[in-house]
Motif scaffolding. Sequence first.
Motif: not given
Length: 680
Positions: A48-51, A337-350
């Motif tokens: 929120r503060a970053a936004f 800070v905002l663009t660091s948000v990712r839906v966790a925990p699943k990651q794409p297969a490397s």
Amino acid sequence: MKKLVLLFMLFLPWAAASAQFKHPGLDQSTADLAQMKSLVLSGTQPYRAAFDRMKESIDLDAEIKAFAHVLRGSYGRPNIGGGELSKGANTAYNAALVWYVTGDRQYADYAIRILNAWSATLWDFDYNDAKLLAAWTGHSLCNAAEILRYTKSGWKQQDMDQFRDMLMTVYYPLMRFYYPQANGNWDGAIIHSIIAMGIYLDDKKMFDNAVDHFLHGPVNGSIFKYIYPSGQCQETMRDQAHVQLGLGEFAGAAQIAFTQGTDLFSIANNRIGWGFEYTARFLLGDKPHSYGVISERAKELRDDYEYVYRHYQRAGIHFPHIQRAADSVRSKAGRSVLTSVRVAPKQPASLFTPVLATHIGIVGAQGEKDMTVAPENPIVVSPGESIQQALDKAAGGKRIVLVKAGIHTLDTTLRMPSGVRLIGEGLKTVLFLNPASGRDAIVNASDDMSDVVISNLVVEGSTKTDPGTDPNSNRSFRSNAGNRGGIIFRSQHAGQMKRIKFQNITVQNCTFNGLLVSGAEDVSIISCNFSENGGSVVPGPRLQHNVFVSHCKNVTVRDSRTVTSPFGSGIAVLHASNVIIEHNEVARNGFYGILVTESNQVRITDNLVEGNDRSGVMLEYLHRGSSGVTVNNNHIHYNSGFGLESYAATGLKENNNLFAGNGNHSSQQKISNEKYIVMD
């Protein structure tokens, strides 16, 4: 034959080539954006503060001024339209994010007006930083456009078409050939923008090309040219602002690729993470080892750590200095800070299984004195005194010539006699041949030279000993350094010279060979650093190397570093026998990593061979080919050719090597019985 080969999924170059792009799909996916929006609206900190900081930075009443011709010179002199474009690109992205979170249409309208103004006006870029400015701004513009295009922002189709036209007629033609001759932050930024453009334009070939350059770009152009195995960066000696800029651009490219399921963060044991960790460690007060002096300039932490920290945190990888850096700048950060948000925990297969780099420790000239040889009754030479006179005095007596710390300018080429140990006091003992005094720094005094040790000193092959604030400007492909060799030992027939040892020496910046030994028996090269040797001087490129051994027997190259030859190989072996190449870093060379030609009984084992512009290991055929070559237990990855390439070699044994990301081939090796002669 046992080998480990890391293949690409479905034998295609990159994951994104096997499916349509996801939209929105640049810095964040639809799910990521929705999660970020939820965190902001719920008041969750630090989001929120970053936004709020980001929103407050936007002045909706500010005039939008676009230019047909954007002119930016080196370090912003001149700067006509460059500042306005940079500010506009960032503001458009910020405003698009505010629109996405709040639904306040005035922010969408403002972002649209910025994109429309520039896409209707901009014709071209010019002056020194033309490509760099386009690269800095392209990915921000595309991120803004991606959000506006896939939300009900009111952006009209004709305006979207106009924006696309600007990308394809102004941005892409300027950036498409990259510029690896510049410091690596340039290509990092260009890759970042071309990856973004490829997704926005649904152009898989464009995306794939940028990913390939990320992995295999020449000179300073790839992640492996920019970040070394230790985490030291190509610009570490320049200043920390440019280092962080380069790291941020490569990481920004990886951030976008990751959204589409291509994992560039994890390659080579999380190389991006090690680059950030090394730099943060220095900026937070530590002193990591550096090849070359770490610059103390521009040490303020940039706002590039948050999304890198969050990425590795989600992957369960802890980089303590990255975390500290992110913690220290978070209270001032906004969009990162905002663009660091990712839906966790699943990651794409490397696609790229992490590779544990071979660790060879710190090599080359070291501290104040060489502890491997006790300096008993030395002949001491201080700067300004004659090293040649000391060598001649010591000749044949197995005595030590101790060269004190300082710059020793050689008026003529040193002629090394038999039975002498030439020892320095580490990195501060620099032997520098006067550019007007000859080609080679050190040669053998007689064809039958024997029992020689050279240890713990630097042979500087440049035309000056001060690399300046931008070492890249002095590289041989950019400067008129002339033909300058390092240590050149030649005899008239095989085995005429005997018992030669090089230990903890640094030989650098020679346009001819760094080390050439021709016609010797019992040669040891131990814990040495050969860097930036082998240029495009006569007799021509690809003929001189960091280390070149020919017509020799019983040779060992161990625990050494042979890197960044502009036009040559890291180690080249010709007409030699009983050669051991073991536990070395052979990286970033302009030709092959290790080149073996017409040689017998060669063992290549436990080396890190990465980021070379041809194949990692090449067994070349010219007349008879090589025999009895063993290649085992090496890490050979992200070379531009094959991992291992061989023609008409007999008795080749290859096993337990770890191959990854070499070239764009489904096969990481080419082992042929054909008597094929390479002609290009």
